[in-house]
Design an enzyme around this catalytic site. Structure first.
Site, PDB file in Angstrom:
ATOM      1  N   TRP A 135      -4.763   3.377  11.874  1.00  0.00           N
ATOM      2  CA  TRP A 135      -4.650   3.132  10.440  1.00  0.00           C
ATOM      3  C   TRP A 135      -5.224   4.342   9.733  1.00  0.00           C
ATOM      4  CZ3 TRP A 135      -2.299  -0.621   7.583  1.00  0.00           C
ATOM      5  CH2 TRP A 135      -2.479  -0.500   6.189  1.00  0.00           C
ATOM      6  N   ASN A 146      -7.572  -5.902  14.427  1.00  0.00           N
ATOM      7  CA  ASN A 146      -7.931  -4.798  13.533  1.00  0.00           C
ATOM      8  C   ASN A 146      -9.433  -4.595  13.650  1.00  0.00           C
ATOM      9  OD1 ASN A 146      -5.303  -4.829  12.676  1.00  0.00           O
ATOM     10  ND2 ASN A 146      -5.738  -5.508  10.588  1.00  0.00           N
ATOM     11  N   HIS A 202       1.262  -9.168   4.801  1.00  0.00           N
ATOM     12  CA  HIS A 202       0.078  -8.320   4.649  1.00  0.00           C
ATOM     13  C   HIS A 202      -0.384  -8.426   3.189  1.00  0.00           C
ATOM     14  CE1 HIS A 202      -2.132  -4.734   6.621  1.00  0.00           C
ATOM     15  NE2 HIS A 202      -2.718  -4.923   5.458  1.00  0.00           N
ATOM     16  N   ASN A 214      -1.510 -10.798   8.587  1.00  0.00           N
ATOM     17  CA  ASN A 214      -2.566  -9.802   8.731  1.00  0.00           C
ATOM     18  C   ASN A 214      -3.899 -10.301   8.170  1.00  0.00           C
ATOM     19  OD1 ASN A 214      -3.375  -6.858   9.220  1.00  0.00           O
ATOM     20  ND2 ASN A 214      -3.975  -7.145   7.084  1.00  0.00           N
ATOM     21  N   GLU A 215      -4.906 -10.350   9.021  1.00  0.00           N
ATOM     22  CA  GLU A 215      -6.276 -10.643   8.591  1.00  0.00           C
ATOM     23  C   GLU A 215      -6.414 -11.875   7.698  1.00  0.00           C
ATOM     24  OE1 GLU A 215      -8.048  -7.119   6.944  1.00  0.00           O
ATOM     25  OE2 GLU A 215      -7.915  -6.018   8.816  1.00  0.00           O
ATOM     26  N   GLN A 250       0.803  -1.224   0.000  1.00  0.00           N
ATOM     27  CA  GLN A 250       0.000   0.000   0.000  1.00  0.00           C
ATOM     28  C   GLN A 250       0.839   1.279   0.000  1.00  0.00           C
ATOM     29  OE1 GLN A 250      -2.629  -1.752   3.347  1.00  0.00           O
ATOM     30  NE2 GLN A 250      -4.053  -0.472   2.209  1.00  0.00           N
ATOM     31  N   GLU A 300      -4.990  -2.059  14.132  1.00  0.00           N
ATOM     32  CA  GLU A 300      -5.527  -1.092  13.173  1.00  0.00           C
ATOM     33  C   GLU A 300      -6.856  -0.564  13.685  1.00  0.00           C
ATOM     34  OE1 GLU A 300      -5.950  -2.451   9.078  1.00  0.00           O
ATOM     35  OE2 GLU A 300      -3.987  -3.419   9.146  1.00  0.00           O
ATOM     36  N   PHE A 320      -7.286   7.029   4.150  1.00  0.00           N
ATOM     37  CA  PHE A 320      -7.310   6.642   5.569  1.00  0.00           C
ATOM     38  C   PHE A 320      -6.234   7.356   6.392  1.00  0.00           C
ATOM     39  CE2 PHE A 320      -9.945   3.007   4.332  1.00  0.00           C
ATOM     40  CZ  PHE A 320     -10.671   2.720   5.483  1.00  0.00           C
ATOM     41  N   ARG A 327       4.003   0.279  12.844  1.00  0.00           N
ATOM     42  CA  ARG A 327       3.725  -1.070  12.351  1.00  0.00           C
ATOM     43  C   ARG A 327       3.740  -1.032  10.823  1.00  0.00           C
ATOM     44  NH1 ARG A 327      -1.717  -3.579  11.023  1.00  0.00           N
ATOM     45  NH2 ARG A 327      -1.153  -5.701  10.526  1.00  0.00           N
ATOM     46  N   GLU A 337      -5.604   1.828  -1.374  1.00  0.00           N
ATOM     47  CA  GLU A 337      -6.634   1.141  -0.586  1.00  0.00           C
ATOM     48  C   GLU A 337      -7.211  -0.055  -1.371  1.00  0.00           C
ATOM     49  OE1 GLU A 337      -7.444   0.807   2.373  1.00  0.00           O
ATOM     50  OE2 GLU A 337      -9.536   0.188   2.388  1.00  0.00           O
ATOM     51  N   TRP A 338      -6.324  -0.957  -1.769  1.00  0.00           N
ATOM     52  CA  TRP A 338      -6.729  -2.230  -2.396  1.00  0.00           C
ATOM     53  C   TRP A 338      -7.743  -2.032  -3.527  1.00  0.00           C
ATOM     54  CZ3 TRP A 338      -2.805  -4.977  -0.962  1.00  0.00           C
ATOM     55  CH2 TRP A 338      -2.301  -4.902   0.325  1.00  0.00           C
ATOM     56  N   TYR A 345     -12.709  -1.816  12.842  1.00  0.00           N
ATOM     57  CA  TYR A 345     -13.144  -0.558  12.225  1.00  0.00           C
ATOM     58  C   TYR A 345     -14.603  -0.220  12.488  1.00  0.00           C
ATOM     59  CZ  TYR A 345      -8.829  -0.500   9.476  1.00  0.00           C
ATOM     60  OH  TYR A 345      -7.511  -0.463   9.089  1.00  0.00           O
TER      61      TYR A 345
HETATM   62  C1  GBH Z   1      -7.786  -3.502   6.754  1.00  0.00           C
HETATM   63  O1  GBH Z   1      -8.780  -4.417   6.429  1.00  0.00           O
HETATM   64  C2  GBH Z   1      -6.488  -3.839   6.056  1.00  0.00           C
HETATM   65  O2  GBH Z   1      -5.625  -4.560   6.914  1.00  0.00           O
HETATM   66  C3  GBH Z   1      -5.771  -2.620   5.530  1.00  0.00           C
HETATM   67  O3  GBH Z   1      -4.744  -3.019   4.670  1.00  0.00           O
HETATM   68  C4  GBH Z   1      -6.773  -1.692   4.871  1.00  0.00           C
HETATM   69  O4  GBH Z   1      -6.170  -0.606   4.228  1.00  0.00           O
HETATM   70  C5  GBH Z   1      -7.706  -1.201   5.947  1.00  0.00           C
HETATM   71  O5  GBH Z   1      -8.352  -2.280   6.534  1.00  0.00           O
HETATM   72  C6  GBH Z   1      -8.802  -0.259   5.457  1.00  0.00           C
HETATM   73  O6  GBH Z   1      -9.702  -0.931   4.636  1.00  0.00           O
HETATM   74  O7  GBH Z   1     -16.218  -3.411   0.182  1.00  0.00           O
HETATM   75  O8  GBH Z   1     -18.064  -4.405   1.351  1.00  0.00           O
HETATM   76  O9  GBH Z   1     -16.512  -5.811   0.144  1.00  0.00           O
HETATM   77  C7  GBH Z   1     -10.030  -4.171   7.069  1.00  0.00           C
HETATM   78  C8  GBH Z   1     -11.085  -5.169   6.677  1.00  0.00           C
HETATM   79  C9  GBH Z   1     -12.232  -6.098   4.885  1.00  0.00           C
HETATM   80  C10 GBH Z   1     -12.504  -3.809   5.329  1.00  0.00           C
HETATM   81  C11 GBH Z   1     -12.807  -5.914   3.504  1.00  0.00           C
HETATM   82  C12 GBH Z   1     -13.103  -3.630   3.948  1.00  0.00           C
HETATM   83  C13 GBH Z   1     -14.358  -4.659   2.191  1.00  0.00           C
HETATM   84  C14 GBH Z   1     -15.827  -4.736   2.379  1.00  0.00           C
HETATM   85  N1  GBH Z   1     -11.581  -4.908   5.351  1.00  0.00           N
HETATM   86  N2  GBH Z   1     -13.748  -4.835   3.522  1.00  0.00           N
HETATM   87  S1  GBH Z   1     -16.722  -4.596   0.896  1.00  0.00           S
END
Ligand code: GBH
Length: 494
Positions: free
Chosen positions: A441, A321, A144, A189-190, A42, A392, A457, A99, A448-449, A323
């Site tokens: 985080w 983690n 990760h 991670n996760e 990232q 996170e 973030f 981290r 952001e993936w 949120y």
């Molecule tokens: C974390 O995942 C990651 O460890 C980190 O790399 C990332 O940047 C951060 O959160 C913020 O997202 O769009 O409805 O399919 C947190 C768990 C799981 C949250 C997947 C977002 C997508 C839901 N994540 N989820 S959806």
């Protein structure tokens, strides 16, 4: 009924913490660790430099339609070249830990563990040494999500049992190279996200999505064993000499029963089993949660006696983690063997009469500070109060080209988010939950993936249009004052 439930939950939160409660540094133990977090793919960029091999995310981001803005981590925010600037900013804000994750394919470009890439070792040595020079503790995640591509192509990545061996070789190289200075290790991670989004929805790399298959359960199983193998190597060969700790990082949304009906209360508990129990039960109790076993039958792999011994107590702390939170109710599903349906639980955040909390930019993220208090409580009660690091926690805002910079920097909702969630952590600590640290985080806006660069973030804003310059947001200044113990109403800076 639902309104009534919402009112009760709000009342509960209000009684736990008054709306105006300002968390202060003094609410936390002196040795409590405050840090910021990122991950390699990232932020690093330099995808084709320093001898790095490709990872599954390099391949995944090339697939049309997978990333919302069509972008990738080739450059990201270029931390590979700007790590000193970023470390200086961590120091300026007053955090005492960072981290970050190591890119596996920078250490072993094809993942096989035969040829170590010294340039990769050198990069992380430089980063670690500079952190220490600035008085910041390096805390390292080994995995990760950026699996060396060759391991996916040659053995099928996390679906193959031999991944455990390759991960162990890589982990050992990291302990041997960096463990004299790194005292906190996070193996994976996760694993939930890799299992579910990597091997079920296909939303994350490697993007597999045969929805009837047992792949997610296999991928989860091998991640657990890889974690345990790495932890065992650390404990037998390094821990005595180096004196560090090792754990893994799990993500879990809190699931609040929508009503007081028994079936909704058990559905909510099941929802937590399917996120957290999936990984913690094997480590603490030697088997997958009953609720999963009953519903998945032989889709769940079996632990051998040897696996069970390896897994048992294979962590010094739980990394969490967290949120957001959902209301959960019971739902019977006709179709079995599908990760979501099989749980017989449905989750909502919004309905006609209201919302569980304020919305962030990501559609899945609602601000629900009391949820953190509850998940911490759950871990302490169910698993005999293990040490916990919150690895996170944070929220995002939408990238917005049209807004002037000073508006983008004034992130009031993020300040409110951190106040609420930190108040929640301090209440958990006062109630006896063994929370040892907290990582926000994220340090900076980053890739952001699947959301690409459209979600931000960071405590620090990155100007993607102007040479990736960094700018502190109001939330960064809020933390700065928080660490100094200053009342935020004195000495205005934001
Ligand atoms: C974390 O995942 C990651 O460890 C980190 O790399 C990332 O940047 C951060 O959160 C913020 O997202 O769009 O409805 O399919 C947190 C768990 C799981 C949250 C997947 C977002 C997508 C839901 N994540 N989820 S959806």
């Amino acid at each position: 009924m639902e309104d009534e439930r919402k009112r009760l939950v709000e009342e509960e939160w209000n009684s736990m913490v008054s709306v105006n409660h300002q968390p202060a540094r003094a609410d936390f133990p002196l040795n409590f660790l405050f840090g910021v977090a990122t991950s390699a793919y990232q932020v690093e960029g330099a995808a084709n430099e320093g001898g790095r091999g490709p990872s599954i995310w390099d391949a995944f981001t090339c697939i049309e339609g997978k990333i919302i803005d069509g972008k990738n981590g080739d450059v990201a925010i270029d931390q590979y070249h700007r790590y000193k600037e970023d470390v200086d900013l961590i120091a300026k804000m007053g955090f005492s830990a960072y981290r970050f994750s190591i890119s596996w394919s920078r250490i072993y470009p094809d993942g096989l563990g035969t040829q170590v890439n010294n340039e990769g070792i050198m990069y992380y040595n430089n980063l670690i040494n500079y952190l220490l020079e600035k008085g910041i503790e390096p805390c390292v995640t080994l995995y990760h999500w950026d699996l060396p591509l060759h391991l996916d192509e040659s053995i099928g990545g996390w679906l193959s049992n031999s991944i455990v061996k390759y991960f162990a070789i890589y982990a050992e190289t990291c302990f041997a190279s960096f463990g004299d200075r790194v005292k906190k290790w996070f193996t994976i991670n996760e694993p939930l996200q890799t299992a579910v989004n990597g091997y079920f929805t296909g939303g994350n790399a490697p993007g597999r999505c045969d929805r009837q298959s047992a792949e997610p359960y296999l991928a989860a199983h091998h991640q657990l064993l890889a974690h345990a193998e790495a932890a065992s190597i650390y404990r037998t060969k390094f821990k005595d000499l180096q004196g560090g700790e090792i754990g893994l990082v799990l993500d879990c949304q809190w699931a609040e029963a929508l009503t007081d009906k028994e079936e909704d209360i058990t559905a909510a508990a099941r929802r937590v089993d399917f996120q957290l129990g999936w990984y913690l039960d094997p480590i603490f109790f030697g088997e997958y949660p009953k609720s999963m076993q009953e519903r998945l039958g032989d889709k769940l792999p079996i632990f051998s006696q040897k696996d069970k011994e390896l897994l048992r107590n294979s962590l010094d702390f739980v990394g969490l983690n967290h949120y957001t939170t959902r209301f959960v109710s019971h739902r019977t599903n006709e179709k079995e063997n599908d990760y979501f349906r099989v749980q017989e639980a449905t989750q909502i955040a919004e309905w006609e009469n209201g919302v569980i909390g304020e919305k962030a930019a990501s559609p899945w993220l609602y601000v629900v500070p009391w949820g953190l208090r509850k998940i911490l409580n759950h871990i302490a009660q169910k698993y005999n109060n293990p040490p916990i690091y919150i690895t996170e926690n944070g929220m995002d805002d939408e990238d917005n080209d049209a807004s002037p910079l000073h508006e983008m920097l004034d992130d009031k909702p993020r300040v409110a988010y951190y106040k609420g969630y930190l108040a929640s952590v301090s209440l958990a600590i006062k109630a006896g939950v063994d929370v040892r640290g907290y990582f926000a985080w994220s340090l900076v806006d980053n890739f952001e993936w699947p959301q690409g660069y459209t979600k931000r973030f960071g405590l620090i804003y990155v100007d993607y249009k102007n040479g990736l310059t960094r700018h502190l947001k109001s939330s960064a200044y809020w933390f700065l004052k928080f660490f100094k113990g200053e009342d935020e109403n004195n000495g205005k800076e934001d």
